[in-house]
Design a protein around this motif. Structure first.
Motif, PDB file in Angstrom:
ATOM      1  N   LEU A   1      -5.773 -69.206 -26.201  1.00  0.00           N
ATOM      2  CA  LEU A   1      -6.604 -68.345 -26.312  1.00  0.00           C
ATOM      3  C   LEU A   1      -5.708 -67.286 -25.277  1.00  0.00           C
ATOM      4  O   LEU A   1      -6.329 -65.987 -25.237  1.00  0.00           O
ATOM      5  N   ILE A   2      -4.640 -67.217 -24.712  1.00  0.00           N
ATOM      6  CA  ILE A   2      -3.568 -65.693 -24.931  1.00  0.00           C
ATOM      7  C   ILE A   2      -2.564 -65.950 -25.138  1.00  0.00           C
ATOM      8  O   ILE A   2      -1.907 -66.972 -25.967  1.00  0.00           O
ATOM      9  N   HIS A   3      -2.035 -64.811 -24.967  1.00  0.00           N
ATOM     10  CA  HIS A   3       0.073 -64.809 -25.359  1.00  0.00           C
ATOM     11  C   HIS A   3       0.501 -63.626 -24.635  1.00  0.00           C
ATOM     12  O   HIS A   3       0.501 -62.427 -24.319  1.00  0.00           O
TER      13      HIS A   3
ATOM     14  N   ILE B   1       2.268 -58.092 -18.640  1.00  0.00           N
ATOM     15  CA  ILE B   1       0.902 -57.873 -19.726  1.00  0.00           C
ATOM     16  C   ILE B   1       1.167 -59.041 -20.071  1.00  0.00           C
ATOM     17  O   ILE B   1       1.630 -59.543 -20.707  1.00  0.00           O
ATOM     18  N   VAL B   2      -0.486 -59.654 -20.590  1.00  0.00           N
ATOM     19  CA  VAL B   2      -0.767 -60.924 -21.365  1.00  0.00           C
ATOM     20  C   VAL B   2      -2.000 -60.414 -21.918  1.00  0.00           C
ATOM     21  O   VAL B   2      -2.852 -59.707 -21.917  1.00  0.00           O
TER      22      VAL B   2
ATOM     23  N   TYR C   1       1.775 -54.616 -29.687  1.00  0.00           N
ATOM     24  CA  TYR C   1       2.772 -54.578 -28.602  1.00  0.00           C
ATOM     25  C   TYR C   1       3.466 -55.680 -28.588  1.00  0.00           C
ATOM     26  O   TYR C   1       4.877 -54.763 -28.938  1.00  0.00           O
ATOM     27  N   LEU C   2       4.290 -56.424 -30.081  1.00  0.00           N
ATOM     28  CA  LEU C   2       5.117 -57.169 -30.113  1.00  0.00           C
ATOM     29  C   LEU C   2       5.928 -55.488 -31.416  1.00  0.00           C
ATOM     30  O   LEU C   2       7.302 -55.654 -31.163  1.00  0.00           O
TER      31      LEU C   2
ATOM     32  N   ASN D   1       9.876 -54.099 -30.674  1.00  0.00           N
ATOM     33  CA  ASN D   1      10.498 -54.396 -31.605  1.00  0.00           C
ATOM     34  C   ASN D   1      10.734 -55.672 -31.849  1.00  0.00           C
ATOM     35  O   ASN D   1      12.232 -55.956 -32.530  1.00  0.00           O
ATOM     36  N   VAL D   2      10.656 -56.060 -31.610  1.00  0.00           N
ATOM     37  CA  VAL D   2      10.327 -57.891 -32.225  1.00  0.00           C
ATOM     38  C   VAL D   2      10.145 -58.138 -33.556  1.00  0.00           C
ATOM     39  O   VAL D   2       8.942 -57.285 -34.519  1.00  0.00           O
ATOM     40  N   ARG D   3      10.873 -58.736 -33.987  1.00  0.00           N
ATOM     41  CA  ARG D   3      10.483 -58.952 -35.263  1.00  0.00           C
ATOM     42  C   ARG D   3       9.414 -60.148 -35.997  1.00  0.00           C
ATOM     43  O   ARG D   3       9.772 -60.922 -35.627  1.00  0.00           O
TER      44      ARG D   3
END
Length: 253
Positions: free
Chosen positions: A59-61, A67-68, A129-130, A134-136
């Motif tokens: 349902l969420i991340h 921040i969600v 957002y990722l 800078n999330v790969r």
């Protein structure tokens, strides 16, 4: 004093708040409360099949800090639950439907600066957002990636999914590959180790039920011990997939 987790799923100290399935057993809630951890119980999303309709990792991340991202279907339901904690709730773009792959948009397994998912179906708000962080993003076939990954620390995971294990190995993560099954998920054949666990402190991994009933228990304990992570079983019942124990805030000072 409480602070938000800078990196999702990786608390720096003992957690003060976690998000769990709204139908979780009273014994698990009591075990968490005895540890001084408040539980935020998820609402149900009727468009999902009953086994997972309250699973937070569906349902969420959590993005990190305050921040969600929530699926638009449940945004208004989560708002009164999360706003008192001063969480900045962001509405995702992808509505969740019952059948795979239309149910997986938020089920991203992020481990520090990499994230595993079937990226064709990742919610675009989550992906944006990722990218800002800078999330790969690593593409894997397994859409239920967070369900499938137990995060031990920023360098180590446990999974029963061989595709995720191979991808994680490529990105220099230490991986313990365990046998699939042996985890309850009522209504389905079995659940997943990521959905049955979650870090509640930097060096403490909580399990929804008794992990010592899993046939790979000794290997799991040895693997976690390598990283000085203690396993805490939240009750004596059989291990159950509750859609992850998601830490949100921790106690500072």
């Amino acid at each position: 004093m409480e602070q938000f987790l800078k990196t999702p799923f990786l608390p720096e100290k003992r957690v003060s708040h976690v998000i769990v399935d709204g139908r979780v057993s009273s014994s698990i809630i009591s075990s968490l409360h005895e540890l001084g951890i408040d539980t935020i119980l998820t609402p149900a999303l009727a468009s999902l099949y009953p086994s997972v309709r309250c699973h937070p990792d569906m349902l969420i991340h959590p993005i990190g800090d305050d921040i969600v991202v929530a699926a638009p279907d449940v945004y208004d339901l989560f708002k009164p639950l999360l706003m008192p904690l001063k969480i900045k709730l962001i509405r995702g773009k992808t509505y969740i439907k019952s059948n795979y792959p239309e149910s997986i948009a938020y089920n991203v397994a992020r481990i520090n600066n990499v994230a595993f998912h079937n990226i064709t179906y990742t919610d675009p708000v989550v992906r944006d957002y990722l990218e800002q962080k800078n999330v790969r993003m690593i593409n894997v076939k397994q859409g239920y990636a967070k369900c499938s990954v137990c995060i031990v620390n920023e360098h180590a995971i446990i999974t029963s999914d061989r595709g995720i294990a191979n991808a994680a190995d490529t990105y220099n993560l230490d991986v313990l590959l365990i046998r699939p099954g042996y985890i309850l998920l009522p209504g389905l054949n079995y659940g997943f180790v990521g959905g049955a666990t979650g870090l509640i402190a930097r060096n403490q991994l909580a399990a929804a039920g008794s992990l010592n009933k899993h046939p790979d228990f000794t290997d799991i304990v040895d693997f976690c011990s390598k990283y000085n992570v203690e396993i805490l079983s939240l009750g004596d019942e059989e291990l159950i997939d509750i859609g992850s124990i998601i830490p949100i805030k921790y106690k500072h000072g």
